[in-house]
Write a protein that holds these residues in place. Structure first.
Motif, PDB file in Angstrom:
ATOM      1  N   MET A   1      37.574  39.579  47.410  1.00  0.00           N
ATOM      2  CA  MET A   1      37.225  40.878  47.940  1.00  0.00           C
ATOM      3  C   MET A   1      38.017  42.000  47.253  1.00  0.00           C
ATOM      4  N   ILE A   2      39.229  41.683  46.782  1.00  0.00           N
ATOM      5  CA  ILE A   2      40.054  42.704  46.136  1.00  0.00           C
ATOM      6  C   ILE A   2      39.376  43.232  44.875  1.00  0.00           C
ATOM      7  N   TYR A   3      38.589  42.387  44.209  1.00  0.00           N
ATOM      8  CA  TYR A   3      37.919  42.812  42.982  1.00  0.00           C
ATOM      9  C   TYR A   3      36.865  43.877  43.268  1.00  0.00           C
ATOM     10  N   PHE A   7      37.037  47.591  41.811  1.00  0.00           N
ATOM     11  CA  PHE A   7      35.923  48.168  41.064  1.00  0.00           C
ATOM     12  C   PHE A   7      35.518  49.513  41.665  1.00  0.00           C
ATOM     13  N   ILE A   8      35.315  49.556  42.971  1.00  0.00           N
ATOM     14  CA  ILE A   8      34.882  50.807  43.616  1.00  0.00           C
ATOM     15  C   ILE A   8      35.928  51.900  43.438  1.00  0.00           C
ATOM     16  N   ALA A  70      47.984  44.812  41.146  1.00  0.00           N
ATOM     17  CA  ALA A  70      47.389  44.733  42.479  1.00  0.00           C
ATOM     18  C   ALA A  70      47.005  43.298  42.829  1.00  0.00           C
ATOM     19  N   VAL A  71      46.404  42.598  41.885  1.00  0.00           N
ATOM     20  CA  VAL A  71      45.976  41.221  42.149  1.00  0.00           C
ATOM     21  C   VAL A  71      47.188  40.293  42.236  1.00  0.00           C
ATOM     22  N   MET A  72      48.193  40.513  41.380  1.00  0.00           N
ATOM     23  CA  MET A  72      49.410  39.691  41.459  1.00  0.00           C
ATOM     24  C   MET A  72      50.129  39.903  42.791  1.00  0.00           C
ATOM     25  N   GLY A  84      41.556  40.966  37.359  1.00  0.00           N
ATOM     26  CA  GLY A  84      41.768  42.256  38.016  1.00  0.00           C
ATOM     27  C   GLY A  84      41.955  43.379  37.011  1.00  0.00           C
ATOM     28  N   SER A  85      42.667  43.100  35.916  1.00  0.00           N
ATOM     29  CA  SER A  85      42.833  44.083  34.840  1.00  0.00           C
ATOM     30  C   SER A  85      41.498  44.464  34.232  1.00  0.00           C
TER      31      SER A  85
END
Length: 191
Positions: A1-3, A7-8, A70-72, A84-85
């Protein structure tokens, strides 16, 4: 969901981030630090410093590093952080790509019209405001310290800030050279 959220968020920043990478920094900081809490101010400051020192546009570099961090920080593995990058970088670039394709021919045709000139005259103050906001948002205790907490770091940081302003404004020293000088001074004086 973080992706999806990455993106948004970065798509919106890319869509409304006038003024290039430095103009986007305040928008990026507001979203990743204050709105989503994907990282703290100190991490964001490190990202800005790395983004300025690496080749490429500072806004795109910041998006790349923010996506990774953010993902890490969400507890995912390194390959997922790399995704994520890619997500943040692609989302930041996509609005510009779409808009440039759509308006490139129209812009060349209507570039000299009063309406288009008026739009650009209105955007200039907004760009200056975004750049000023980026500067002010980076002037935090995490970056400068405080006179009561660490007076040495505070006064050295203030001195480097003023020296950089004077060097680039009055002595016309290349900003890249000033970044390198401040990095060396920071290594020598603060550690």
């Amino acid at each position: 969901m973080i992706y999806l959220y990455l993106f948004i968020t970065f798509f919106e920043i890319g869509l409304f981030g006038f003024g290039g990478g430095y103009g986007m920094l305040s928008l990026i900081q507001n979203e990743v630090v204050y709105h989503w809490h994907w990282m703290n101010t100190a991490e964001f400051t490190d990202i800005v410093a790395i983004s300025q020192m690496t080749p490429g546009p500072v806004g795109i570099n910041s998006a790349t590093y923010c996506g990774y961090t953010a993902v890490m920080n969400a507890g995912y593995s390194t390959p997922m952080a790399i995704l994520g990058s890619v997500t943040a970088t692609f989302a930041l670039v996509l609005p510009s790509l779409i808009l440039m394709i759509l308006i490139s021919k129209m812009f060349m045709k209507y570039m000299k019209t009063p309406l288009v000139n008026s739009v650009f005259m209105g955007l200039r103050p907004a760009v200056v405001g975004l750049l000023a906001a980026a500067t002010l948002m980076l002037m935090t205790p995490e970056n400068f310290s405080t006179p009561s907490t660490n007076p040495w770091q505070f006064w050295i940081s203030c001195f480097l800030f003023v020296a950089t302003f004077i060097g680039t404004k009055f002595f016309k020293i290349n900003p890249i050279r000033m970044i390198a000088y401040c990095a060396v001074a920071g290594l020598i004086l603060l550690y």
